[in-house]
Design a protein around this motif. Structure first.
Motif, PDB file in Angstrom:
ATOM      1  N   HIS A 105       0.835  -1.207   0.000  1.00 56.42           N
ATOM      2  CA  HIS A 105       0.000   0.000   0.000  1.00 56.42           C
ATOM      3  C   HIS A 105       0.869   1.256   0.000  1.00 56.42           C
ATOM      4  CE1 HIS A 105      -2.119   3.280   2.184  1.00 56.42           C
ATOM      5  NE2 HIS A 105      -2.987   3.040   1.218  1.00 56.42           N
ATOM      6  N   LEU A 106       1.897   1.295   0.831  1.00 55.76           N
ATOM      7  CA  LEU A 106       2.791   2.449   0.903  1.00 55.76           C
ATOM      8  C   LEU A 106       3.366   2.756  -0.475  1.00 55.76           C
ATOM      9  CD1 LEU A 106       5.534   3.180   3.511  1.00 55.76           C
ATOM     10  CD2 LEU A 106       6.145   2.989   1.113  1.00 55.76           C
ATOM     11  N   ALA A 120       0.622   4.044  -2.814  1.00 59.31           N
ATOM     12  CA  ALA A 120       0.214   5.414  -2.454  1.00 59.31           C
ATOM     13  C   ALA A 120       1.282   6.423  -2.862  1.00 59.31           C
ATOM     14  CB  ALA A 120      -0.077   5.490  -0.957  1.00 59.31           C
ATOM     15  N   GLN A 132       1.738   7.806   5.706  1.00 61.90           N
ATOM     16  CA  GLN A 132       0.310   8.052   5.516  1.00 61.90           C
ATOM     17  C   GLN A 132      -0.087   9.409   6.094  1.00 61.90           C
ATOM     18  OE1 GLN A 132      -1.212   6.517   3.381  1.00 61.90           O
ATOM     19  NE2 GLN A 132      -3.382   6.632   3.748  1.00 61.90           N
ATOM     20  N   ARG A 190       1.119  11.987   3.556  1.00 57.73           N
ATOM     21  CA  ARG A 190       0.304  11.954   2.330  1.00 57.73           C
ATOM     22  C   ARG A 190      -1.043  12.631   2.591  1.00 57.73           C
ATOM     23  NH1 ARG A 190       3.303   7.167   1.771  1.00 57.73           N
ATOM     24  NH2 ARG A 190       1.783   5.975   2.977  1.00 57.73           N
ATOM     25  N   ASP A 249      -6.659   5.782   0.090  1.00 55.17           N
ATOM     26  CA  ASP A 249      -7.210   4.949   1.158  1.00 55.17           C
ATOM     27  C   ASP A 249      -6.795   3.495   0.966  1.00 55.17           C
ATOM     28  OD1 ASP A 249      -8.513   7.052   2.364  1.00 55.17           O
ATOM     29  OD2 ASP A 249     -10.449   6.621   1.427  1.00 55.17           O
ATOM     30  N   PHE A 250      -6.519   2.834   2.068  1.00 57.28           N
ATOM     31  CA  PHE A 250      -6.118   1.439   2.026  1.00 57.28           C
ATOM     32  C   PHE A 250      -7.200   0.581   1.363  1.00 57.28           C
ATOM     33  CE2 PHE A 250      -5.918  -2.851   3.850  1.00 57.28           C
ATOM     34  CZ  PHE A 250      -4.608  -3.197   3.497  1.00 57.28           C
TER      35      PHE A 250
END
Length: 149
Positions: free
Chosen positions: A10-11, A14, A122, A125, A143-144
Protein backbone atom coordinates in the motif's frame (compact mmCIF):
# COMPACT_ATOMS: atom_id res chain seq x y z
CA UNK A 1 4.58 -10.63 8.17
CA UNK A 2 1.62 -10.75 5.78
CA UNK A 3 0.16 -7.60 7.34
CA UNK A 4 3.47 -5.76 7.12
CA UNK A 5 3.95 -6.85 3.51
CA UNK A 6 0.45 -5.59 2.65
CA UNK A 7 1.14 -2.28 4.44
CA UNK A 8 4.24 -1.79 2.30
CA UNK A 9 2.49 -2.73 -0.91
CA UNK A 10 0.00 0.00 0.00
CA UNK A 11 2.79 2.45 0.90
CA UNK A 12 4.46 1.96 -2.49
CA UNK A 13 1.14 2.22 -4.34
CA UNK A 14 0.21 5.41 -2.45
CA UNK A 15 3.63 7.00 -3.06
CA UNK A 16 3.30 6.33 -6.79
CA UNK A 17 -0.20 7.83 -6.87
CA UNK A 18 0.95 10.96 -5.07
CA UNK A 19 3.98 11.24 -7.39
CA UNK A 20 1.86 10.88 -10.53
CA UNK A 21 -0.54 13.53 -9.31
CA UNK A 22 2.19 16.01 -8.36
CA UNK A 23 3.93 15.43 -11.71
CA UNK A 24 0.69 16.16 -13.58
CA UNK A 25 -0.02 19.51 -11.94
CA UNK A 26 0.93 22.63 -13.78
CA UNK A 27 1.36 25.42 -11.32
CA UNK A 28 2.98 26.15 -7.98
CA UNK A 29 2.76 23.29 -5.50
CA UNK A 30 5.91 23.99 -3.50
CA UNK A 31 4.49 22.90 -0.12
CA UNK A 32 3.15 19.62 -1.48
CA UNK A 33 6.45 18.68 -3.12
CA UNK A 34 8.43 19.68 -0.02
CA UNK A 35 6.23 17.45 2.17
CA UNK A 36 6.53 14.57 -0.29
CA UNK A 37 10.29 15.02 -0.39
CA UNK A 38 10.38 14.87 3.43
CA UNK A 39 8.29 11.69 3.50
CA UNK A 40 10.63 10.00 1.00
CA UNK A 41 13.83 11.23 2.65
CA UNK A 42 12.56 9.94 6.01
CA UNK A 43 11.87 6.55 4.42
CA UNK A 44 15.45 6.52 3.15
CA UNK A 45 16.78 7.36 6.64
CA UNK A 46 14.81 4.49 8.19
CA UNK A 47 15.92 2.08 5.44
CA UNK A 48 19.52 3.04 6.23
CA UNK A 49 18.94 2.40 9.93
CA UNK A 50 17.28 -0.96 9.27
CA UNK A 51 20.46 -1.99 7.46
CA UNK A 52 22.52 -1.02 10.52
CA UNK A 53 24.17 1.94 8.79
CA UNK A 54 24.71 5.46 10.11
CA UNK A 55 21.88 7.78 9.08
CA UNK A 56 22.79 10.76 11.24
CA UNK A 57 24.05 12.87 8.32
CA UNK A 58 21.21 12.09 5.92
CA UNK A 59 18.80 14.98 5.36
CA UNK A 60 15.12 14.67 6.18
CA UNK A 61 14.10 18.12 4.92
CA UNK A 62 15.19 19.63 1.59
CA UNK A 63 13.63 21.99 -0.86
CA UNK A 64 11.27 19.88 -2.89
CA UNK A 65 12.21 18.71 -6.36
CA UNK A 66 9.77 16.43 -8.16
CA UNK A 67 12.56 14.72 -10.14
CA UNK A 68 14.41 13.83 -6.93
CA UNK A 69 11.09 12.60 -5.50
CA UNK A 70 10.58 10.34 -8.51
CA UNK A 71 14.01 8.79 -8.02
CA UNK A 72 13.44 8.34 -4.27
CA UNK A 73 10.10 6.64 -4.91
CA UNK A 74 11.89 4.14 -7.15
CA UNK A 75 14.86 3.61 -4.82
CA UNK A 76 12.76 3.33 -1.67
CA UNK A 77 10.34 0.87 -3.22
CA UNK A 78 13.22 -1.33 -4.34
CA UNK A 79 15.00 -1.14 -0.97
CA UNK A 80 11.88 -1.69 1.14
CA UNK A 81 10.60 -4.53 -1.01
CA UNK A 82 13.95 -6.30 -0.82
CA UNK A 83 14.25 -5.72 2.92
CA UNK A 84 10.74 -6.91 3.74
CA UNK A 85 11.00 -9.97 1.52
CA UNK A 86 14.00 -11.09 3.57
CA UNK A 87 12.55 -10.37 7.04
CA UNK A 88 11.29 -13.32 9.05
CA UNK A 89 8.86 -13.22 11.94
CA UNK A 90 11.82 -13.74 14.30
CA UNK A 91 13.59 -10.70 12.78
CA UNK A 92 10.69 -8.43 13.74
CA UNK A 93 11.76 -8.43 17.40
CA UNK A 94 15.39 -7.61 16.62
CA UNK A 95 16.46 -4.29 18.12
CA UNK A 96 17.98 -1.68 15.83
CA UNK A 97 20.33 0.77 17.53
CA UNK A 98 20.66 4.12 15.74
CA UNK A 99 21.61 7.73 16.35
CA UNK A 100 19.35 10.52 15.20
CA UNK A 101 20.49 13.78 13.59
CA UNK A 102 20.87 15.38 17.04
CA UNK A 103 23.26 12.65 18.20
CA UNK A 104 20.80 10.88 20.51
CA UNK A 105 20.93 7.09 20.50
CA UNK A 106 17.74 5.03 20.37
CA UNK A 107 16.77 1.35 20.16
CA UNK A 108 13.61 0.16 18.47
CA UNK A 109 12.45 -3.18 17.12
CA UNK A 110 12.28 -3.83 13.40
CA UNK A 111 8.51 -4.25 13.82
CA UNK A 112 8.11 -0.85 15.47
CA UNK A 113 10.28 0.86 12.86
CA UNK A 114 8.37 -0.70 9.97
CA UNK A 115 5.07 0.30 11.57
CA UNK A 116 6.32 3.85 12.15
CA UNK A 117 7.49 4.28 8.55
CA UNK A 118 4.12 3.18 7.16
CA UNK A 119 2.16 5.45 9.52
CA UNK A 120 4.52 8.42 9.07
CA UNK A 121 4.08 8.25 5.31
CA UNK A 122 0.31 8.05 5.52
CA UNK A 123 0.25 11.08 7.83
CA UNK A 124 2.24 13.20 5.37
CA UNK A 125 0.30 11.95 2.33
CA UNK A 126 -2.79 13.20 4.16
CA UNK A 127 -1.13 16.58 4.63
CA UNK A 128 -0.27 16.68 0.94
CA UNK A 129 -3.90 15.94 0.05
CA UNK A 130 -5.07 18.68 2.39
CA UNK A 131 -2.73 21.17 0.73
CA UNK A 132 -3.83 20.04 -2.73
CA UNK A 133 -7.44 20.78 -1.80
CA UNK A 134 -6.48 24.21 -0.38
CA UNK A 135 -4.67 24.95 -3.66
CA UNK A 136 -7.83 23.95 -5.62
CA UNK A 137 -6.53 20.60 -6.87
CA UNK A 138 -8.22 17.23 -6.51
CA UNK A 139 -6.81 15.17 -3.61
CA UNK A 140 -5.48 11.69 -4.38
CA UNK A 141 -7.49 8.71 -3.14
CA UNK A 142 -4.87 6.72 -1.23
CA UNK A 143 -7.21 4.95 1.16
CA UNK A 144 -6.12 1.44 2.03
CA UNK A 145 -9.55 0.04 1.13
CA UNK A 146 -9.24 1.55 -2.36
CA UNK A 147 -5.86 -0.16 -2.70
CA UNK A 148 -7.18 -3.59 -1.71
CA UNK A 149 -10.22 -3.31 -3.97
Amino acid sequence: MKTIQKMYEHLNWANKRILETLQSIEGEIHDEVRLFSHLLLAEKVWITRLHGLDSSLLPIWLEGNINICAELVRQNEESLTTFISNVTNADLDKLIVYTNSKGTEFKNSVHDILTHVALHGQYHRGQINSRLRIDSFEPVNIDFITFVR
